[in-house]
Design an enzyme around this catalytic site. Structure first.
Site, PDB file in Angstrom:
ATOM      1  N   CYS A 218     -53.191 -42.338  30.278  1.00 22.73           N
ATOM      2  CA  CYS A 218     -52.820 -40.918  30.281  1.00 22.73           C
ATOM      3  C   CYS A 218     -51.692 -40.642  29.289  1.00 22.73           C
ATOM      4  CB  CYS A 218     -52.397 -40.478  31.678  1.00 22.73           C
ATOM      5  SG  CYS A 218     -51.901 -38.753  31.668  1.00 22.73           S
TER       6      CYS A 218
ATOM      7  N   CYS B 244     -51.695 -34.786  39.432  1.00 21.84           N
ATOM      8  CA  CYS B 244     -53.125 -35.093  39.543  1.00 21.84           C
ATOM      9  C   CYS B 244     -53.495 -35.801  40.843  1.00 21.84           C
ATOM     10  CB  CYS B 244     -53.584 -35.914  38.343  1.00 21.84           C
ATOM     11  SG  CYS B 244     -53.339 -35.039  36.788  1.00 21.84           S
TER      12      CYS B 244
ATOM     13  N   ARG C 165     -65.468 -37.969  31.695  1.00 22.40           N
ATOM     14  CA  ARG C 165     -65.461 -37.537  33.106  1.00 22.40           C
ATOM     15  C   ARG C 165     -66.780 -36.848  33.429  1.00 22.40           C
ATOM     16  NH1 ARG C 165     -60.588 -33.681  34.219  1.00 22.40           N
ATOM     17  NH2 ARG C 165     -59.339 -35.570  34.095  1.00 22.40           N
TER      18      ARG C 165
ATOM     19  N   LYS D  27     -57.795 -24.075  32.697  1.00 26.85           N
ATOM     20  CA  LYS D  27     -58.709 -24.717  33.636  1.00 26.85           C
ATOM     21  C   LYS D  27     -58.822 -23.896  34.919  1.00 26.85           C
ATOM     22  CE  LYS D  27     -56.196 -28.565  33.834  1.00 26.85           C
ATOM     23  NZ  LYS D  27     -55.521 -29.818  34.252  1.00 26.85           N
TER      24      LYS D  27
ATOM     25  N   LYS E 115     -60.378 -24.273  39.051  1.00 23.37           N
ATOM     26  CA  LYS E 115     -60.878 -25.258  40.010  1.00 23.37           C
ATOM     27  C   LYS E 115     -61.323 -24.604  41.311  1.00 23.37           C
ATOM     28  CE  LYS E 115     -58.094 -28.963  38.105  1.00 23.37           C
ATOM     29  NZ  LYS E 115     -57.061 -29.998  38.361  1.00 23.37           N
TER      30      LYS E 115
ATOM     31  N   CYS F  37     -52.439 -41.168  40.774  1.00 25.08           N
ATOM     32  CA  CYS F  37     -53.175 -40.743  39.582  1.00 25.08           C
ATOM     33  C   CYS F  37     -53.278 -41.924  38.617  1.00 25.08           C
ATOM     34  CB  CYS F  37     -52.474 -39.575  38.919  1.00 25.08           C
ATOM     35  SG  CYS F  37     -50.933 -40.065  38.125  1.00 25.08           S
TER      36      CYS F  37
ATOM     37  N   CYS G 122     -46.384 -37.980  36.477  1.00 26.82           N
ATOM     38  CA  CYS G 122     -45.673 -36.855  35.859  1.00 26.82           C
ATOM     39  C   CYS G 122     -45.867 -35.637  36.745  1.00 26.82           C
ATOM     40  CB  CYS G 122     -46.172 -36.616  34.424  1.00 26.82           C
ATOM     41  SG  CYS G 122     -47.639 -35.581  34.325  1.00 26.82           S
TER      42      CYS G 122
ATOM     43  N   ARG H  57     -64.238 -26.175  36.639  1.00 25.21           N
ATOM     44  CA  ARG H  57     -64.401 -27.643  36.607  1.00 25.21           C
ATOM     45  C   ARG H  57     -65.316 -28.125  37.738  1.00 25.21           C
ATOM     46  NH1 ARG H  57     -59.917 -30.353  34.166  1.00 25.21           N
ATOM     47  NH2 ARG H  57     -59.120 -29.061  32.470  1.00 25.21           N
TER      48      ARG H  57
HETATM   49 FE1  SRM Z   1     -55.217 -33.989  36.078  1.00 23.66          FE
HETATM   50  C1  SRM Z   1     -54.164 -33.443  32.910  1.00 23.66           C
HETATM   51  C2  SRM Z   1     -56.215 -37.071  35.261  1.00 23.66           C
HETATM   52  C3  SRM Z   1     -56.902 -34.169  38.990  1.00 23.66           C
HETATM   53  C4  SRM Z   1     -53.430 -31.316  37.242  1.00 23.66           C
HETATM   54  N1  SRM Z   1     -55.253 -35.055  34.360  1.00 23.66           N
HETATM   55  C5  SRM Z   1     -54.798 -34.628  33.145  1.00 23.66           C
HETATM   56  C6  SRM Z   1     -55.155 -35.643  32.040  1.00 23.66           C
HETATM   57  C7  SRM Z   1     -56.486 -35.251  31.481  1.00 23.66           C
HETATM   58  C8  SRM Z   1     -54.097 -35.845  30.964  1.00 23.66           C
HETATM   59  C9  SRM Z   1     -54.212 -35.039  29.697  1.00 23.66           C
HETATM   60  O1  SRM Z   1     -54.348 -33.805  29.757  1.00 23.66           O
HETATM   61  O2  SRM Z   1     -54.120 -35.659  28.634  1.00 23.66           O
HETATM   62  C10 SRM Z   1     -55.261 -36.927  32.908  1.00 23.66           C
HETATM   63  C11 SRM Z   1     -56.157 -38.041  32.357  1.00 23.66           C
HETATM   64  C12 SRM Z   1     -55.623 -39.378  32.791  1.00 23.66           C
HETATM   65  C13 SRM Z   1     -56.540 -40.501  32.504  1.00 23.66           C
HETATM   66  O3  SRM Z   1     -56.178 -41.402  31.721  1.00 23.66           O
HETATM   67  O4  SRM Z   1     -57.629 -40.561  33.081  1.00 23.66           O
HETATM   68  C14 SRM Z   1     -55.631 -36.342  34.257  1.00 23.66           C
HETATM   69  N2  SRM Z   1     -56.453 -35.310  36.894  1.00 23.66           N
HETATM   70  C15 SRM Z   1     -56.668 -36.580  36.452  1.00 23.66           C
HETATM   71  C16 SRM Z   1     -57.432 -37.400  37.465  1.00 23.66           C
HETATM   72  C17 SRM Z   1     -58.367 -38.425  36.836  1.00 23.66           C
HETATM   73  C18 SRM Z   1     -56.413 -38.052  38.419  1.00 23.66           C
HETATM   74  C19 SRM Z   1     -56.914 -39.217  39.224  1.00 23.66           C
HETATM   75  O5  SRM Z   1     -56.213 -40.225  39.182  1.00 23.66           O
HETATM   76  O6  SRM Z   1     -57.926 -39.123  39.913  1.00 23.66           O
HETATM   77  C20 SRM Z   1     -58.124 -36.256  38.236  1.00 23.66           C
HETATM   78  C21 SRM Z   1     -59.426 -35.859  37.607  1.00 23.66           C
HETATM   79  C22 SRM Z   1     -60.065 -34.751  38.374  1.00 23.66           C
HETATM   80  C23 SRM Z   1     -61.478 -34.424  37.950  1.00 23.66           C
HETATM   81  O7  SRM Z   1     -62.363 -35.225  38.208  1.00 23.66           O
HETATM   82  O8  SRM Z   1     -61.677 -33.331  37.415  1.00 23.66           O
HETATM   83  C24 SRM Z   1     -57.111 -35.137  38.052  1.00 23.66           C
HETATM   84  N3  SRM Z   1     -55.243 -32.890  37.789  1.00 23.66           N
HETATM   85  C25 SRM Z   1     -55.916 -33.206  38.929  1.00 23.66           C
HETATM   86  C26 SRM Z   1     -55.415 -32.434  40.041  1.00 23.66           C
HETATM   87  C27 SRM Z   1     -55.858 -32.555  41.480  1.00 23.66           C
HETATM   88  C28 SRM Z   1     -56.945 -31.581  41.832  1.00 23.66           C
HETATM   89  O9  SRM Z   1     -57.442 -30.838  40.984  1.00 23.66           O
HETATM   90  O10 SRM Z   1     -57.317 -31.545  43.004  1.00 23.66           O
HETATM   91  C29 SRM Z   1     -54.404 -31.624  39.529  1.00 23.66           C
HETATM   92  C30 SRM Z   1     -53.502 -30.661  40.355  1.00 23.66           C
HETATM   93  C31 SRM Z   1     -54.203 -29.425  40.741  1.00 23.66           C
HETATM   94  C32 SRM Z   1     -54.126 -28.377  39.672  1.00 23.66           C
HETATM   95  O11 SRM Z   1     -54.903 -28.415  38.730  1.00 23.66           O
HETATM   96  O12 SRM Z   1     -53.231 -27.530  39.751  1.00 23.66           O
HETATM   97  C33 SRM Z   1     -54.312 -31.914  38.119  1.00 23.66           C
HETATM   98  N4  SRM Z   1     -54.052 -32.589  35.208  1.00 23.66           N
HETATM   99  C34 SRM Z   1     -53.362 -31.615  35.881  1.00 23.66           C
HETATM  100  C35 SRM Z   1     -52.537 -30.907  34.945  1.00 23.66           C
HETATM  101  C36 SRM Z   1     -51.595 -29.718  35.287  1.00 23.66           C
HETATM  102  C37 SRM Z   1     -52.305 -28.423  35.234  1.00 23.66           C
HETATM  103  C38 SRM Z   1     -51.395 -27.263  35.377  1.00 23.66           C
HETATM  104  O13 SRM Z   1     -51.830 -26.219  35.863  1.00 23.66           O
HETATM  105  O14 SRM Z   1     -50.237 -27.338  34.977  1.00 23.66           O
HETATM  106  C39 SRM Z   1     -52.742 -31.515  33.682  1.00 23.66           C
HETATM  107  C40 SRM Z   1     -52.079 -31.152  32.342  1.00 23.66           C
HETATM  108  C41 SRM Z   1     -52.675 -29.946  31.722  1.00 23.66           C
HETATM  109  O15 SRM Z   1     -53.692 -29.388  32.157  1.00 23.66           O
HETATM  110  O16 SRM Z   1     -52.075 -29.516  30.741  1.00 23.66           O
HETATM  111  C42 SRM Z   1     -53.682 -32.580  33.901  1.00 23.66           C
HETATM  112 FE1  SF4 Z   2     -51.360 -38.187  33.775  1.00 31.40          FE
HETATM  113 FE2  SF4 Z   2     -49.481 -36.780  34.932  1.00 31.40          FE
HETATM  114 FE3  SF4 Z   2     -51.994 -36.444  35.661  1.00 31.40          FE
HETATM  115 FE4  SF4 Z   2     -50.772 -38.638  36.331  1.00 31.40          FE
HETATM  116  S1  SF4 Z   2     -50.180 -36.595  36.997  1.00 31.40           S
HETATM  117  S2  SF4 Z   2     -52.833 -38.527  35.403  1.00 31.40           S
HETATM  118  S3  SF4 Z   2     -49.447 -38.992  34.616  1.00 31.40           S
HETATM  119  S4  SF4 Z   2     -51.173 -35.955  33.681  1.00 31.40           S
END
Ligand code: SRM
Ligand code: SF4
Length: 562
Positions: free
Chosen positions: A432, A475, A73, A205, A207, A426, A471, A142
């Protein structure tokens, strides 16, 4: 290290500022994976170890290790990329990654499917394009979001510069990235330190986003820290500060929940970095390091109280925030098609479904954008809705870009229904590791089925915001969708309803763990009511709340007045 700290805290402590044994892990030819601790540490360098989940069972039966590969990323504050960088990233994706380029919901690029033996070459190639991946993942600040769809371009430029400066300010200072990926000489030593983060970085993390009203394309209230630009006479006079947003939750665990940020006051542009550093360091010191599920800033604020947190931020910053200024958001989507900027240039926003840029049938997005990058003299901007803005186009260059858009099938923005244009999904399966259900791969089919229902009710032109996540981590920011699906199990989702379309009200669980037929029928019945009873210009989410079909959650007031 005190007892009770989470396992990740131990890994950070022992890592010698994010080095761990990454070099040794990368050099081990016996496996496509990294050592366990290094799988955590590599995130801070902008990469995740993954495996192809479509192949898991087959490989297990064949007694093969999972089909490991790496997602990378970028750190691209505000999602800005030059045409030359675009061409380089395209070449890297074509050579090393399996499925083109992916625009994320945080204005970054992701490469999927890079194998371990090519990881270092890929990271070095990305760096050579003058884009890095430092702190794109991990317990750090981030990629910083900045409004991609400006109405006022000079204010927008100011906000972008501020977002870049903030991103730079919070970069980890360790030289680990340069040593591991770029072969810089080892410097780990007594005087190397992290002035802001300290040796164990943040509890979780973090943001940050910058919004420019009237658009909330960055979903500012979903971020730990937000800045809402206040523009007077075309100039940014300062920012309203928001803290404590975050969306991730765990099914069945009431201690985890999505939360919108609170507006805590106003700062002038020269106070932005100081207030941001005060928020970051307070979270560093007050955040929960024992339970990772409760370690985001939103829980620190709920546990300690907003007033206490704000008072500590003001103490650390050395000044008091003044009352928040009025602002109003119109919506949190993108503005598709051509829009003129103040400076006589124009920008074209293209719809990129689920952010995936590859060549599929008549829609040859990767090839088409390569052709555009070869002639484009402005820049590209990734939007937080996974779309792409071709920005800074001179009037004379428009026709050539339009011709390429038509030739390569990049014109979805002209053809798609508002539902399809605004939908987010997502990545989910197959890469993922946390996905419980499909999202990106399911989106086109789901939208088609919902479009048929909309058409039957004469609602095909209704701009309803649909968001799908595999899930509850959220995201695609599904808790802010007027209609949202959150994966529970293969083919089964929680149906969430009635967020607004401005990113100011969370939706609610309507039906739990249901399959497609029930999802479509449930939505269909509500659409029928909407078609017959909606007010003039009333959006679907607002209608559901007004009509009492879904109980509203309290949100951010539509207009904050002090
Ligand atoms: Fe996310 C984890 C993809 C934006 C909340 N996110 C992940 C992981 C890395 C899975 C992992 O930990 O093994 C995913 C990788 C999937 C893959 O195969 O690429 C993943 N997140 C993404 C992306 C690529 C979604 C997309 O389809 O565009 C976004 C990448 C953003 C970036 O460029 O940095 C992405 N993730 C978000 C957002 C939206 C936002 O930030 O505006 C959220 C919700 C906002 C927030 O953070 O509260 C988000 N991602 C999470 C979480 C839950 C965090 C939490 O506080 O509980 C996880 C899991 C974790 O961190 O344990 C997670
Ligand atoms: Fe993976 Fe869940 Fe984030 Fe979708 S919402 S990319 S399934 S961690």
């Amino acid at each position: 290290m005190s007892a009770g700290l989470s396992a990740v805290e131990r890994i950070k402590t022992d890592s010698r500022l994010l080095r761990g044994s990454l070099r040794e892990s990368l050099a081990d030819p016996a496996t496509g994976s990294l050592r366990e601790d290094d799988q955590t540490l590599i995130k801070y360098h902008g990469s995740y170890q993954q495996d192809d989940r479509d192949l898991r069972e087959e490989r297990r039966q064949q007694k093969l290790e999972p089909d490991y590969s790496f997602m990378i990323r970028t750190r691209t504050p505000g999602g800005v990329t030059t045409p030359s960088q675009w061409l380089q990233l395209d070449a890297i994706a074509t050579r090393y990654a399996g499925n083109g380029l992916r625009i994320t919901t945080r204005q970054a690029f992701q490469f999927h499917g890079v194998v371990k033996r090519e990881l270092k070459a890929t990271m070095a190639a990305i760096n050579a394009s003058l884009i890095d991946t430092i702190a794109a993942c991990g317990d750090v600040n981030r990629n910083v979001l900045a409004a991609a769809n400006p109405l006022l371009s000079s204010a927008h430029a100011t906000v972008h510069a501020q977002a870049r400066a903030l991103s730079q300010h919070f970069l980890p200072q360790t030289r680990a990235y340069y040593e591991i990926w770029l072969d810089e000489e080892l410097v780990a030593g007594a005087d190397e330190h992290e002035p802001i983060y300290g040796p164990t970085y943040l509890p979780r993390k973090f943001k940050t986003a910058f919004a420019v009203p009237p658009l909330n394309d960055v979903d500012v209230f979903a971020n730990d820290l937000g800045f809402i630009a206040i523009v007077e006479d075309g100039a940014v006079i300062g920012y309203n500060v928001t803290i404590g947003g975050g969306l991730g939750a765990t099914h069945g665990d009431a201690a985890t929940y999505p939360r919108l940020a609170d507006v805590i006051g106003f700062v002038t542009p020269d106070q932005v970095i100081a207030v941001a550093e005060a928020v970051v360091t307070t979270q560093r010191d007050w955040g929960n390091r024992t339970e990772r599920k409760r370690s985001r800033l939103k829980y620190t604020i709920d546990d300690r109280g907003l007033d206490a947190f704000k008072a500590e931020v003001e103490r650390r910053a050395g000044f008091a925030l003044t009352p928040a200024r009025p602002f109003a958001f119109a919506h949190n989507g993108d503005r598709f098609g051509w829009v003129d900027s103040e400076d006589g240039r124009a920008q074209l926003t293209l719809r990129i479904e689920a952010g995936r840029i590859n060549d599929r049938g008549e829609r040859r997005l990767l090839s088409g954008l390569r052709a555009i990058a070869r002639i484009h003299e402005g820049d590209f901007r990734l939007t937080p809705n996974q779309n792409l803005v071709i920005a800074g186009v001179a009037p004379a260059a428009r026709a050539a870009i339009d011709a390429l858009v038509a030739e390569y099938g990049l014109d979805l923005y002209r053809e798609a229904s508002p539902l399809r244009l605004n939908a987010l999904a997502c990545v989910a399966l197959p890469t993922c590791g946390l996905a419980m259900a499909e999202a990106e791969r399911y989106l086109p089919e789901l939208v088609g089925k919902l479009e048929a229902r909309l058409q039957a009710h004469g609602l095909l032109d209704a701009a309803i915001h649909l968001r799908v996540s595999g899930c509850p981590n959220g995201c695609s920011r599904p808790y802010l969708g007027e209609i949202a699906l959150i994966g529970k199990a293969p083919g089964r989702y929680n149906l969430m309803l009635a967020a607004d379309h401005r990113g100011q009200r969370l939706n609610r669980l309507h039906k739990e763990n249901i399959a497609e037929a029930e999802i479509l029928d449930t939505v269909d019945a509500l659409l029928a009511r909407y078609a017959g009873e909606r007010g003039d210009g009333e959006r679907f989410g607002d209608f559901l709340v007004r009509s009492g079909l879904v109980a509203a959650k309290p949100g951010i007031p539509l207009e904050v007045r002090t």
